[in-house]
Write a protein that holds these residues in place. Structure first.
Motif, PDB file in Angstrom:
ATOM      1  N   THR A 260       0.830  -1.208   0.000  1.00 41.85           N
ATOM      2  CA  THR A 260       0.000   0.000   0.000  1.00 41.85           C
ATOM      3  C   THR A 260       0.862   1.255   0.000  1.00 41.85           C
ATOM      4  O   THR A 260       0.589   2.235  -0.716  1.00 41.85           O
ATOM      5  N   LEU A 261       1.936   1.244   0.801  1.00 45.63           N
ATOM      6  CA  LEU A 261       2.831   2.397   0.844  1.00 45.63           C
ATOM      7  C   LEU A 261       3.468   2.637  -0.515  1.00 45.63           C
ATOM      8  O   LEU A 261       3.542   3.785  -0.988  1.00 45.63           O
ATOM      9  N   SER A 262       3.928   1.580  -1.148  1.00 47.85           N
ATOM     10  CA  SER A 262       4.540   1.722  -2.474  1.00 47.85           C
ATOM     11  C   SER A 262       3.544   2.302  -3.470  1.00 47.85           C
ATOM     12  O   SER A 262       3.879   3.182  -4.271  1.00 47.85           O
ATOM     13  N   ARG A 263       2.311   1.807  -3.421  1.00 51.56           N
ATOM     14  CA  ARG A 263       1.293   2.300  -4.347  1.00 51.56           C
ATOM     15  C   ARG A 263       1.020   3.781  -4.123  1.00 51.56           C
ATOM     16  O   ARG A 263       0.899   4.561  -5.071  1.00 51.56           O
ATOM     17  N   GLN A 267       1.589   6.817  -6.749  1.00 53.12           N
ATOM     18  CA  GLN A 267       0.385   7.563  -7.103  1.00 53.12           C
ATOM     19  C   GLN A 267       0.525   9.046  -6.794  1.00 53.12           C
ATOM     20  O   GLN A 267       0.131   9.906  -7.593  1.00 53.12           O
ATOM     21  N   GLU A 268       1.080   9.385  -5.632  1.00 48.64           N
ATOM     22  CA  GLU A 268       1.128  10.774  -5.188  1.00 48.64           C
ATOM     23  C   GLU A 268       2.427  11.499  -5.551  1.00 48.64           C
ATOM     24  O   GLU A 268       2.424  12.711  -5.747  1.00 48.64           O
ATOM     25  N   LEU A 269       3.527  10.759  -5.623  1.00 46.39           N
ATOM     26  CA  LEU A 269       4.828  11.401  -5.845  1.00 46.39           C
ATOM     27  C   LEU A 269       5.503  10.970  -7.138  1.00 46.39           C
ATOM     28  O   LEU A 269       6.537  11.525  -7.516  1.00 46.39           O
ATOM     29  N   GLY A 270       4.938   9.967  -7.792  1.00 41.13           N
ATOM     30  CA  GLY A 270       5.495   9.543  -9.070  1.00 41.13           C
ATOM     31  C   GLY A 270       6.762   8.734  -8.968  1.00 41.13           C
ATOM     32  O   GLY A 270       7.491   8.606  -9.953  1.00 41.13           O
ATOM     33  N   MET A 271       7.052   8.176  -7.799  1.00 44.25           N
ATOM     34  CA  MET A 271       8.255   7.370  -7.625  1.00 44.25           C
ATOM     35  C   MET A 271       8.070   6.422  -6.448  1.00 44.25           C
ATOM     36  O   MET A 271       7.177   6.617  -5.610  1.00 44.25           O
ATOM     37  N   ARG A 275      13.224   5.221  -4.163  1.00 44.53           N
ATOM     38  CA  ARG A 275      13.715   6.294  -5.022  1.00 44.53           C
ATOM     39  C   ARG A 275      13.592   7.650  -4.313  1.00 44.53           C
ATOM     40  O   ARG A 275      14.490   8.497  -4.394  1.00 44.53           O
ATOM     41  N   TYR A 276      12.483   7.858  -3.625  1.00 43.93           N
ATOM     42  CA  TYR A 276      12.271   9.112  -2.905  1.00 43.93           C
ATOM     43  C   TYR A 276      13.327   9.291  -1.820  1.00 43.93           C
ATOM     44  O   TYR A 276      13.916  10.372  -1.681  1.00 43.93           O
ATOM     45  N   VAL A 277      13.575   8.242  -1.062  1.00 39.42           N
ATOM     46  CA  VAL A 277      14.565   8.311   0.007  1.00 39.42           C
ATOM     47  C   VAL A 277      15.952   8.601  -0.561  1.00 39.42           C
ATOM     48  O   VAL A 277      16.711   9.417  -0.026  1.00 39.42           O
ATOM     49  N   GLU A 278      16.292   7.948  -1.664  1.00 41.10           N
ATOM     50  CA  GLU A 278      17.603   8.175  -2.280  1.00 41.10           C
ATOM     51  C   GLU A 278      17.772   9.627  -2.684  1.00 41.10           C
ATOM     52  O   GLU A 278      18.809  10.248  -2.426  1.00 41.10           O
ATOM     53  N   ARG A 279      16.761  10.186  -3.289  1.00 43.59           N
ATOM     54  CA  ARG A 279      16.851  11.581  -3.716  1.00 43.59           C
ATOM     55  C   ARG A 279      16.897  12.523  -2.512  1.00 43.59           C
ATOM     56  O   ARG A 279      17.615  13.534  -2.528  1.00 43.59           O
ATOM     57  N   LEU A 280      16.138  12.207  -1.492  1.00 42.45           N
ATOM     58  CA  LEU A 280      16.166  13.038  -0.294  1.00 42.45           C
ATOM     59  C   LEU A 280      17.553  13.016   0.343  1.00 42.45           C
ATOM     60  O   LEU A 280      18.068  14.046   0.798  1.00 42.45           O
ATOM     61  N   ARG A 281      18.184  11.856   0.353  1.00 38.61           N
ATOM     62  CA  ARG A 281      19.534  11.756   0.908  1.00 38.61           C
ATOM     63  C   ARG A 281      20.546  12.539   0.065  1.00 38.61           C
ATOM     64  O   ARG A 281      21.462  13.168   0.613  1.00 38.61           O
ATOM     65  N   VAL A 282      20.378  12.517  -1.237  1.00 42.53           N
ATOM     66  CA  VAL A 282      21.265  13.293  -2.100  1.00 42.53           C
ATOM     67  C   VAL A 282      21.109  14.778  -1.805  1.00 42.53           C
ATOM     68  O   VAL A 282      22.099  15.516  -1.707  1.00 42.53           O
TER      69      VAL A 282
END
Length: 331
Positions: A260-263, A267-271, A275-282
């Motif tokens: 559900t979290l992945s979906r 759905q809301e962030l497009g990733m 992937r979101y965590v990786e970009r946030l860490r960058v």
């Protein structure tokens, strides 16, 4: 020192004013820096239009064209720049202009574009087979309308004086301020890093964002108030980047099933969550590198990469530079 270089920029109705004056100010500031050192000016600047005289930009300001482009012998020009703006579509449909640009490509030392000006160069046929970028909002159109162009949307500009990661003769740049980065790269190639650095300092700019760097921040902060099922988790993440942010751990934190979290993320962030965590860490690593108060090893640990090599690989994937290079340029 070679003869004074002629730098020309096309202008047209509804041109983006900053696409014109931003890069040209870099060359003018290079002249000023040389004059402070008792050296002669390196550049003369010219504005070209369909006719000499005032031209209204998209901001309502008027720029004054020195000469009609059809009256110019392109062999006199060292560098010709093509800006973008709301008036681009009319210019890319002007067959006489496109023919003049096509002919000028073989006569000028450098031919480049700023922002959506790449669409004009592409219509003139001079970008076929070459790497090109433009404003992120126009990359799809550039690729769709000109499939022979090697579109590289996620970079600032395609100029490379060594012809390794770009082109020294025909090149493009991304949206608006990337034209200033391009102009700084041209000045550095012409006059050396010391002058380019002096110009960047005078203009209160970084020297210099590499052409291969991404056009914009890899992660724009979402409006968590609009994401009620993810908001609490997204607010919590930036302060906990060094911990376990695996999918199971995130799902437990959000009180949701992993699927559900992945979906919801897609759905809301497009990733995906990963992937979101990786970009946030960058993004967090970028901020710490700019602050220049910690070693790369410490930054890697605090942002959840663990080992500096993990940070290096991920940084290069997202930003096309190493953490060390980024720290040297922006720290």
């Amino acid at each position: 020192m070679d003869a004074v270089r002629q730098i020309a920029c096309l202008i047209f109705p509804d041109v983006m004013s900053l696409d014109v004056v931003g890069p040209l100010q870099v060359f003018a500031s290079a002249n000023a820096e040389r004059q402070r050192q008792g050296l002669p000016a390196a550049y003369t600047l010219r504005l070209l239009a369909a006719e000499a005289g005032p031209v209204a930009t998209s901001a309502g300001l008027r720029l004054h064209a020195d000469q009609a482009w059809r009256e110019v012998d392109a062999r006199e020009l060292d560098t010709l720049l093509i800006p973008g703006g709301l008036g681009v579509d009319a210019q890319r449909a002007d067959l006489a202009l496109l023919a003049w640009l096509h002919g000028a490509e073989t006569q000028v030392r450098r031919l480049g574009s700023i922002c959506s000006g790449a669409l004009i160069l592409a219509a003139a046929g001079v970008l076929d087979g070459r790497p090109a970028t433009t404003h992120w909002a126009d990359t799809d159109e550039l690729q769709r309308c000109h499939p022979a162009v090697v579109v590289q949307g996620n970079r600032l500009h395609t100029y490379d004086p060594r012809n390794r990661d770009g082109d020294a003769h025909v090149f493009t740049s991304a949206g608006v301020t990337a034209g200033i980065d391009l102009a700084l790269a041209l000045v550095e190639a012409d006059l050396g890093r010391a002058i380019a650095l002096a110009v960047a300092r005078r203009l209160v700019m970084f020297l210099r964002r590499p052409g291969g760097q991404t056009q914009f921040s890899t992660l724009l902060a979402p409006e968590t108030a609009r994401l009620p099922r993810l908001g609490a988790l997204l607010d919590w993440l930036p302060g906990n980047l060094g911990g376990d942010l695996s999918l199971p751990a995130l799902a437990e934190r959000a009180c949701l099933a992993p699927r559900t979290l992945s979906r919801l993320f897609v759905q809301e962030l497009g990733m995906s969550p990963g992937r979101y965590v990786e970009r946030l860490r960058v993004e967090a690593a970028r901020a710490l590198l700019q602050d220049a108060q910690m070693s790369i090893a410490t930054i890697a640990r605090l942002t959840g990469f663990g080992h500096p090599e993990n940070l290096r690989r991920t940084f290069h994937k997202h930003l096309a530079v190493s953490p060390q290079e980024y720290a040297e340029r922006f720290g």
